[in-house]
Design an enzyme around this catalytic site. Structure first.
Site, short mmCIF file in Angstrom:
data_model
loop_
_atom_site.label_atom_id
_atom_site.label_comp_id
_atom_site.label_asym_id
_atom_site.label_seq_id
_atom_site.Cartn_x
_atom_site.Cartn_y
_atom_site.Cartn_z
N SER A 141 30.85 26.48 11.51
CA SER A 141 30.22 25.17 11.72
C SER A 141 30.48 24.66 13.13
O SER A 141 30.04 23.59 13.49
CB SER A 141 30.74 24.15 10.69
N ASN A 175 40.37 19.43 4.41
CA ASN A 175 39.47 18.64 3.56
C ASN A 175 39.59 17.14 3.84
O ASN A 175 38.58 16.44 3.97
CB ASN A 175 39.75 18.93 2.09
N THR A 204 -3.49 -8.68 4.94
CA THR A 204 -2.97 -8.00 3.75
C THR A 204 -4.02 -6.96 3.41
O THR A 204 -5.21 -7.19 3.66
CB THR A 204 -2.77 -8.96 2.56
N HIS A 205 -3.58 -5.85 2.91
CA HIS A 205 -4.50 -4.72 2.64
C HIS A 205 -5.28 -4.33 3.89
O HIS A 205 -6.41 -3.84 3.79
CB HIS A 205 -5.51 -5.05 1.52
N SER A 211 -4.66 12.59 28.46
CA SER A 211 -5.12 13.82 27.82
C SER A 211 -5.44 14.84 28.90
O SER A 211 -5.92 14.48 29.97
CB SER A 211 -6.37 13.52 26.98
N LYS A 247 -8.52 9.04 28.48
CA LYS A 247 -7.58 8.78 27.40
C LYS A 247 -6.25 8.19 27.86
O LYS A 247 -5.70 8.54 28.89
CB LYS A 247 -7.27 10.09 26.66
N ASN A 295 -2.90 7.69 25.48
CA ASN A 295 -2.44 7.88 24.10
C ASN A 295 -1.07 7.25 23.88
O ASN A 295 -0.20 7.34 24.75
CB ASN A 295 -2.35 9.39 23.79
N GLU A 318 3.78 7.27 18.52
CA GLU A 318 3.48 8.28 17.49
C GLU A 318 4.70 9.15 17.22
O GLU A 318 4.97 9.52 16.08
CB GLU A 318 2.31 9.17 17.96
N TYR A 365 36.76 19.36 -3.18
CA TYR A 365 36.01 19.88 -2.04
C TYR A 365 35.30 21.17 -2.41
O TYR A 365 35.85 22.04 -3.09
CB TYR A 365 36.96 20.16 -0.85
N GLN A 401 30.15 21.28 3.96
CA GLN A 401 30.05 21.51 5.41
C GLN A 401 28.65 21.18 5.93
O GLN A 401 28.48 20.79 7.09
CB GLN A 401 30.38 22.97 5.70
N LYS A 460 27.16 17.51 7.66
CA LYS A 460 27.09 17.07 9.07
C LYS A 460 25.70 17.26 9.64
O LYS A 460 25.23 16.46 10.45
CB LYS A 460 28.11 17.85 9.90
#
Ligand code: ARG
Length: 539
Positions: A105, A192, A237-238, A359, A365, A367, A372, A399, A404, A407
């Site tokens: 690990s 542990n 709304t909606h 773009s 463009k 963006n 996003e 344990y 492990q 993480k």
């Protein structure tokens, strides 16, 4: 090749306390070291570190590599101490060579080095205070741990899969440097409780870091309120136009959500801040350790009361991941909203150049890639919650090595939400509302219909009746392609004779917004009050 690779993984420790006369965590059976030239010296088959005997072929082998027996023996012992696993005394067969890389690990837990050293320093301090080590030994351990920590921080510390994890790396380095004194550090604890302590210290810091970042986001939203004062936005709304609100009402809505995120983190922190250290492997220890002391030294509020629970508990990680997931939900909805607002169809907002991209093929463009990607990356944050729930749901106490994997989920959630939060304030502060564009269509969508219905209620019309009356008036407007405020008083009175000239004081989007007066509403005065409260809270 197969044989050689297999033998590279055959370091077999014998568990120290019961089998060795020394207070050491391990001794070795099958000796296997790498010479400085990288050649394997496989000529010692030993049972104990203090019983290193040459086996058949030793003389030839050592001649070949120009090593004397004692030099070879020394090398073997040193290298074994560096390389050997902390377990394995009872094993007869070599480990499959793939197991080392499968089980390590260190590739993802090395970042725990700072908290690991912090925990070990507290542990050593406690061991000295109860007399399990001397003060001189404590000082030597703590000093060396700090040096190791600094070397790791500076990138001057080699990691190797053979040493499994960060805990073994640090302990091995300690033993390599200070020998038997280093071998005493692990007294009264196990990996542990050590790993859980490290994780709790790490998560506690992470919570504090996220809290500061969330505060920055709140500040950015509050900071917008003054500059956007007076701007009215349609509320939806909606995704259908519903009622108008002050723009600042939107900004403060995010502040409220983020405040809950902060409160949730603070609450999670209480459960994180309970000290596992000293629970040892699963049952505690017969040694006279002082758990109160280590807890205090590490800034924990209290000491965990059940060693079995400690050994298996990852609730705090799941809870932390959930907290980050709700933050992620809030960021994602904000991004979604602004991506929509950034479309030509809406045109509500200009995003700062620094956070948009072009773009490669379409020259016009712009963006909203960063928004996003925040929306996209939040999936990774949220995935940590089911990952941790699934990881822990079938584990019997105490344990299990499955843990492990915890993480990976936690680090992914933390790193990702942190990266998102770091970018958010600049985007929030740098965006601009397209006031003209917003205003040009603000009278569309009958945003004042509810205000008209409430006007009727104030005139004594039952709510349901008023609802029906306004519905009919809206239909009339749609047929005539006009707004409610364009209707004549005669038209309005035809629908309800209680309507008077003062109706024009609530018709129109601006008036409808101003009519909102309840606490927490999107009207002028209530929003101004909340802006002041938030400004005061931000300091
Ligand atoms: N690397 C291990 C983990 O993160 C450390 C604990 C190892 N404990 C053990 N009993 N093998 O969970």
């Amino acid at each position: 090749m197969g044989r050689q690779r297999a033998s590279a993984n055959c370091l077999r420790p014998i568990r120290g306390f019961s089998e060795s006369r020394e207070l050491i965590p391990w001794a070795y059976a099958h000796g296997q070291v790498l010479s400085p030239s990288g050649l394997k010296h496989n000529c010692f088959k030993t049972k104990r570190s203090d019983d290193v005997r040459p086996q058949v072929g030793h003389t030839e082998h050592c001649k070949k590599h120009a090593l004397t027996y004692s030099a070879h023996r020394l090398k073997l012992t040193e290298e074994n101490e560096k390389m050997a696993k902390a377990w394995g005394g009872r094993f007869q067969q070599e480990t499959d060579p793939r197991v080392e890389s499968f089980t390590e690990s260190i590739s993802f837990d090395s970042r725990l080095f700072e908290v690991d050293v912090r925990g070990s320093i507290a542990h050593a301090t406690m061991l000295a205070s109860v007399g399990l080590i001397s003060e001189a030994e404590r000082d030597q351990i703590c000093q060396t741990l700090k040096t190791i920590r600094d070397e790791i921080a500076a990138g001057n510390f080699p990691f190797q899969a053979a040493l499994e994890d960060i805990h073994m790396h640090i302990e091995s380095a300690l033993i390599e440097r200070i020998g038997d004194v280093g071998r005493k550090l692990h007294t009264g604890r196990s990996r542990n409780d050590q790993v859980s302590t490290d994780l709790k210290l790490y998560v506690r810091d992470a919570i504090d870091e996220l809290d500061a970042l969330l505060l920055d986001v709140q500040r950015a939203f509050v900071g917008r309120c003054e500059q956007d004062a007076g701007v009215v936005l349609p509320g939806y709304t909606h995704m259908q136009r519903a009622q108008p609100v002050q723009a600042a009402h939107y900004w403060l809505a995010y502040c409220e959500k983020i405040q809950r995120d902060r409160d949730r983190l603070a609450d999670c922190r209480k459960r994180v801040n309970v000290c596992p250290l000293g629970s040892a492997a699963l049952a505690g220890t017969s040694l006279p350790i002082d758990r109160e002391m280590t807890a205090q030294l590490l800034g924990f509020d209290s000491v965990a009361g059940n060693s079995l629970d400690v050994s298996s508990d990852r609730d705090y990680l799941t809870e932390f991941a959930f907290c980050t997931s709700l933050i992620a939900t809030h960021l994602s909805t904000w991004c979604e909203e602004w991506i929509i607002w950034f479309t030509t169809e809406f045109g509500f907002i200009k995003l700062p150049d620094a956070y948009t991209t072009g773009s490669s093929i379409m020259p016009q463009k712009r963006n909203p890639d960063v928004l996003e990607l925040i929306r996209g990356k939040t999936a990774r944050v949220m995935a940590a919650v089911p990952q941790l729930l699934l990881l822990t749901k079938s584990l019997p106490m105490a344990y299990n090595r499955d843990l492990q994997e915890d993480k990976l989920a936690m680090f992914a959630a933390f790193d990702t939400i942190k990266a998102c939060l770091e970018l958010t304030p600049a985007i929030v502060a740098g965006a601009e509302l397209n006031r003209e564009q917003i205003a040009s269509r603000l009278e569309d969508g009958f945003l004042d219909a509810t205000a008209l219905m409430e006007y009727l209620i104030k005139k004594g019309v039952p709510m349901r009746t008023g609802h029906g009356t306004v519905g009919k008036l809206v239909a009339k407007c749609e047929a005539a392609n006009c707004r409610l405020k364009d209707l004549s008083l005669a038209d309005l009175q035809e629908a309800c004779e209680l309507i008077e000239e003062d109706v024009y004081g609530v018709l129109g989007t601006e008036n409808a917004m101003k009519a909102l007066q309840s606490y927490g509403s999107g009207g002028e005065q209530p929003v101004a009050d909340r802006v002041r409260a938030w400004q005061a809270a931000m300091g």
